[in-house]
Scaffold this motif. Structure first.
Motif, PDB file in Angstrom:
ATOM      1  N   MET A 106       0.842  -1.205   0.000  1.00 20.36           N
ATOM      2  CA  MET A 106       0.000   0.000   0.000  1.00 20.36           C
ATOM      3  C   MET A 106       0.872   1.249   0.000  1.00 20.36           C
ATOM      4  O   MET A 106       0.617   2.199  -0.745  1.00 20.36           O
ATOM      5  CB  MET A 106      -0.904   0.026   1.243  1.00 20.36           C
ATOM      6  CG  MET A 106      -1.958  -1.031   1.328  1.00 20.36           C
ATOM      7  SD  MET A 106      -2.895  -0.814   2.882  1.00 20.36           S
ATOM      8  CE  MET A 106      -3.795  -2.352   2.940  1.00 20.36           C
ATOM      9  N   ALA A 107       1.881   1.257   0.847  1.00 20.50           N
ATOM     10  CA  ALA A 107       2.771   2.411   0.949  1.00 20.50           C
ATOM     11  C   ALA A 107       3.468   2.679  -0.374  1.00 20.50           C
ATOM     12  O   ALA A 107       3.653   3.838  -0.765  1.00 20.50           O
ATOM     13  CB  ALA A 107       3.797   2.188   2.063  1.00 20.50           C
ATOM     14  N   GLU A 108       3.838   1.616  -1.086  1.00 22.28           N
ATOM     15  CA  GLU A 108       4.476   1.789  -2.387  1.00 22.28           C
ATOM     16  C   GLU A 108       3.535   2.484  -3.363  1.00 22.28           C
ATOM     17  O   GLU A 108       3.941   3.376  -4.115  1.00 22.28           O
ATOM     18  CB  GLU A 108       4.900   0.424  -2.936  1.00 22.28           C
ATOM     19  CG  GLU A 108       5.633   0.480  -4.262  1.00 22.28           C
ATOM     20  CD  GLU A 108       6.076  -0.892  -4.738  1.00 22.28           C
ATOM     21  OE1 GLU A 108       6.370  -1.027  -5.950  1.00 22.28           O
ATOM     22  OE2 GLU A 108       6.133  -1.823  -3.918  1.00 22.28           O
ATOM     23  N   ALA A 109       2.249   2.086  -3.359  1.00 13.92           N
ATOM     24  CA  ALA A 109       1.267   2.726  -4.234  1.00 13.92           C
ATOM     25  C   ALA A 109       1.067   4.192  -3.848  1.00 13.92           C
ATOM     26  O   ALA A 109       0.989   5.075  -4.728  1.00 13.92           O
ATOM     27  CB  ALA A 109      -0.057   1.970  -4.174  1.00 13.92           C
ATOM     28  N   ILE A 110       0.965   4.472  -2.557  1.00 11.94           N
ATOM     29  CA  ILE A 110       0.793   5.847  -2.092  1.00 11.94           C
ATOM     30  C   ILE A 110       1.968   6.711  -2.550  1.00 11.94           C
ATOM     31  O   ILE A 110       1.788   7.825  -3.073  1.00 11.94           O
ATOM     32  CB  ILE A 110       0.672   5.888  -0.558  1.00 11.94           C
ATOM     33  CG1 ILE A 110      -0.604   5.183  -0.083  1.00 11.94           C
ATOM     34  CG2 ILE A 110       0.712   7.340  -0.049  1.00 11.94           C
ATOM     35  CD1 ILE A 110      -1.893   5.849  -0.464  1.00 11.94           C
ATOM     36  N   ARG A 111       3.175   6.210  -2.391  1.00  9.20           N
ATOM     37  CA  ARG A 111       4.363   6.977  -2.799  1.00  9.20           C
ATOM     38  C   ARG A 111       4.374   7.212  -4.307  1.00  9.20           C
ATOM     39  O   ARG A 111       4.792   8.284  -4.770  1.00  9.20           O
ATOM     40  CB  ARG A 111       5.629   6.254  -2.351  1.00  9.20           C
ATOM     41  CG  ARG A 111       5.832   6.217  -0.838  1.00  9.20           C
ATOM     42  CD  ARG A 111       7.222   5.715  -0.479  1.00  9.20           C
ATOM     43  NE  ARG A 111       7.339   5.443   0.955  1.00  9.20           N
ATOM     44  CZ  ARG A 111       7.254   4.227   1.483  1.00  9.20           C
ATOM     45  NH1 ARG A 111       7.070   3.165   0.695  1.00  9.20           N
ATOM     46  NH2 ARG A 111       7.347   4.062   2.788  1.00  9.20           N
ATOM     47  N   ALA A 112       3.919   6.225  -5.070  1.00 12.01           N
ATOM     48  CA  ALA A 112       3.888   6.388  -6.526  1.00 12.01           C
ATOM     49  C   ALA A 112       2.905   7.482  -6.920  1.00 12.01           C
ATOM     50  O   ALA A 112       3.187   8.306  -7.805  1.00 12.01           O
ATOM     51  CB  ALA A 112       3.526   5.067  -7.191  1.00 12.01           C
ATOM     52  N   TRP A 113       1.736   7.512  -6.285  1.00 11.01           N
ATOM     53  CA  TRP A 113       0.776   8.582  -6.575  1.00 11.01           C
ATOM     54  C   TRP A 113       1.321   9.940  -6.131  1.00 11.01           C
ATOM     55  O   TRP A 113       1.151  10.943  -6.826  1.00 11.01           O
ATOM     56  CB  TRP A 113      -0.555   8.293  -5.892  1.00 11.01           C
ATOM     57  CG  TRP A 113      -1.458   7.382  -6.680  1.00 11.01           C
ATOM     58  CD1 TRP A 113      -1.688   7.417  -8.033  1.00 11.01           C
ATOM     59  CD2 TRP A 113      -2.272   6.317  -6.170  1.00 11.01           C
ATOM     60  NE1 TRP A 113      -2.586   6.438  -8.387  1.00 11.01           N
ATOM     61  CE2 TRP A 113      -2.970   5.755  -7.261  1.00 11.01           C
ATOM     62  CE3 TRP A 113      -2.479   5.801  -4.901  1.00 11.01           C
ATOM     63  CZ2 TRP A 113      -3.865   4.684  -7.121  1.00 11.01           C
ATOM     64  CZ3 TRP A 113      -3.369   4.737  -4.757  1.00 11.01           C
ATOM     65  CH2 TRP A 113      -4.049   4.180  -5.860  1.00 11.01           C
ATOM     66  N   LEU A 114       1.986   9.969  -4.994  1.00 11.58           N
ATOM     67  CA  LEU A 114       2.581  11.223  -4.530  1.00 11.58           C
ATOM     68  C   LEU A 114       3.664  11.707  -5.495  1.00 11.58           C
ATOM     69  O   LEU A 114       3.817  12.919  -5.718  1.00 11.58           O
ATOM     70  CB  LEU A 114       3.165  11.048  -3.128  1.00 11.58           C
ATOM     71  CG  LEU A 114       2.151  10.921  -1.986  1.00 11.58           C
ATOM     72  CD1 LEU A 114       2.850  10.491  -0.702  1.00 11.58           C
ATOM     73  CD2 LEU A 114       1.404  12.232  -1.767  1.00 11.58           C
ATOM     74  N   LEU A 141      -4.003   3.985   9.625  1.00 12.20           N
ATOM     75  CA  LEU A 141      -3.091   4.466  10.660  1.00 12.20           C
ATOM     76  C   LEU A 141      -1.680   3.911  10.450  1.00 12.20           C
ATOM     77  O   LEU A 141      -0.687   4.627  10.630  1.00 12.20           O
ATOM     78  CB  LEU A 141      -3.613   4.076  12.043  1.00 12.20           C
ATOM     79  CG  LEU A 141      -4.904   4.779  12.487  1.00 12.20           C
ATOM     80  CD1 LEU A 141      -5.417   4.179  13.789  1.00 12.20           C
ATOM     81  CD2 LEU A 141      -4.697   6.273  12.634  1.00 12.20           C
ATOM     82  N   LEU A 142      -1.579   2.654  10.041  1.00 12.83           N
ATOM     83  CA  LEU A 142      -0.271   2.073   9.733  1.00 12.83           C
ATOM     84  C   LEU A 142       0.353   2.751   8.512  1.00 12.83           C
ATOM     85  O   LEU A 142       1.561   2.988   8.467  1.00 12.83           O
ATOM     86  CB  LEU A 142      -0.402   0.566   9.500  1.00 12.83           C
ATOM     87  CG  LEU A 142      -0.868  -0.270  10.694  1.00 12.83           C
ATOM     88  CD1 LEU A 142      -1.041  -1.723  10.289  1.00 12.83           C
ATOM     89  CD2 LEU A 142       0.105  -0.150  11.855  1.00 12.83           C
ATOM     90  N   LEU A 143      -0.485   3.073   7.520  1.00  9.35           N
ATOM     91  CA  LEU A 143       0.005   3.779   6.333  1.00  9.35           C
ATOM     92  C   LEU A 143       0.557   5.152   6.688  1.00  9.35           C
ATOM     93  O   LEU A 143       1.578   5.585   6.147  1.00  9.35           O
ATOM     94  CB  LEU A 143      -1.134   3.943   5.321  1.00  9.35           C
ATOM     95  CG  LEU A 143      -1.235   2.947   4.184  1.00  9.35           C
ATOM     96  CD1 LEU A 143      -2.454   3.271   3.325  1.00  9.35           C
ATOM     97  CD2 LEU A 143       0.022   2.953   3.329  1.00  9.35           C
TER      98      LEU A 143
END
Length: 287
Positions: A106-114, A141-143
């Motif tokens: 999930m974090a990888e996807a969030i960073r890619a969108w950012l 919350l973990l994200l």
């Protein structure tokens, strides 16, 4: 520093079987005449080509623009950011449809969108929304821990249902909501209970939930005021959806008047903003 209250174009739809929708121009006029500051386009409710045809309505009415995107891939966010610039949206609210199971993914996807948002030079906020990458309060919350630069748009109705919160709200849940509010750069208006995501606002049995949400909005506004400079405005989006968000009777008719409720949300949000301002002034005086 002020509160800007927006209405959602999707929330102006009636979706009444057999009845045509009001012309979109009439709906823009109604929102402007009611004193809303802006109109939000929801790409979960219409495709991007249809949304592009609405760009002139913002110029014609003087309403400010806001965009919510539902990207089904990382790269699909990019055209939504282009449309957002065309309507003057100060940021894009993302309801990410890439939904890995593991927090690291999930974090990888969030960073890619950012990264795409940085390339396009337009901020994004991830809405706290079911059936999206932020589906669950706990994983979100973990994200937030995993991606410190991740910002949110708080629609807490989804998390009340997601976690089936009960009254009175426990200290743990209040703490978790507080963490969400501290990372939220805009807010959305809808009242939920543990089983229904959008409650009619004039039913007396729902008062305890209304009071809960008003308190959360005051807390969120107070947090926002501490974090933003005086020359910026906070956005509150009224987003009371048509059926099946709106509860219906045996004949399929909605139990409440969502337009009147949107005006009530606007009134409540404005009052919460003023109360947050008073609380901030009192704390400054005490210091």
């Amino acid at each position: 520093m002020a509160l800007s209250v927006y209405q959602s174009l999707w929330a102006t739809e009636m979706r009444r079987p057999g009845a045509p929708e009001r012309p979109v121009e009439e709906r823009f006029d109604r929102v402007r005449d009611a004193g809303f500051d802006g109109m939000a386009i929801d790409l979960g409710a219409m495709d991007i080509d249809a949304a592009r045809k609405l760009v002139p309505e913002f110029t014609r009415t003087g309403l400010k623009g806001l965009l919510t995107a539902f990207p089904r891939s990382i790269e699909e966010l990019r055209p939504a950011l282009g449309l957002a610039k065309d309507i003057g949206s100060p940021f894009v609210i993302v309801v990410g449809q890439v939904m890995p199971l593991a927090v690291a993914d999930m974090a990888e996807a969030i960073r890619a969108w950012l990264m795409i948002a940085g390339e396009e030079k337009l901020p994004i906020q991830f809405e706290t929304h079911r059936n999206s990458i932020t589906n669950d309060l706990f994983s979100t919350l973990l994200l937030l821990d995993a991606v410190p630069e991740m910002r949110l748009s708080a629609d807490l109705s989804h998390y009340v249902v997601d976690r089936e919160m009960m009254q009175p709200i426990t200290a743990d849940y209040q703490s978790y909501v507080g963490r969400i509010l501290e990372r939220s750069d805009s807010f959305q208006g809808r009242i939920a209970n543990r089983c229904q995501v959008q409650l009619p606002l004039n039913f007396p049995q729902h008062r305890v939930w209304i009071d809960t949400f008003l308190d959360w909005w005051r807390r969120g506004f107070a947090s926002w005021r501490r974090r933003f400079p005086a020359d910026q405005d906070c956005i509150f989006l009224c987003e009371l959806g048509p059926r099946d968000y709106a509860i219906t009777d045996a004949n399929g008719e909605e139990l409440s008047d969502r337009w009147s409720e949107a005006l009530l949300l606007k009134q409540w949000a404005t009052a919460c903003w003023a109360e947050a301002d008073e609380d901030s002034a009192d704390r400054s005086a005490a210091a």
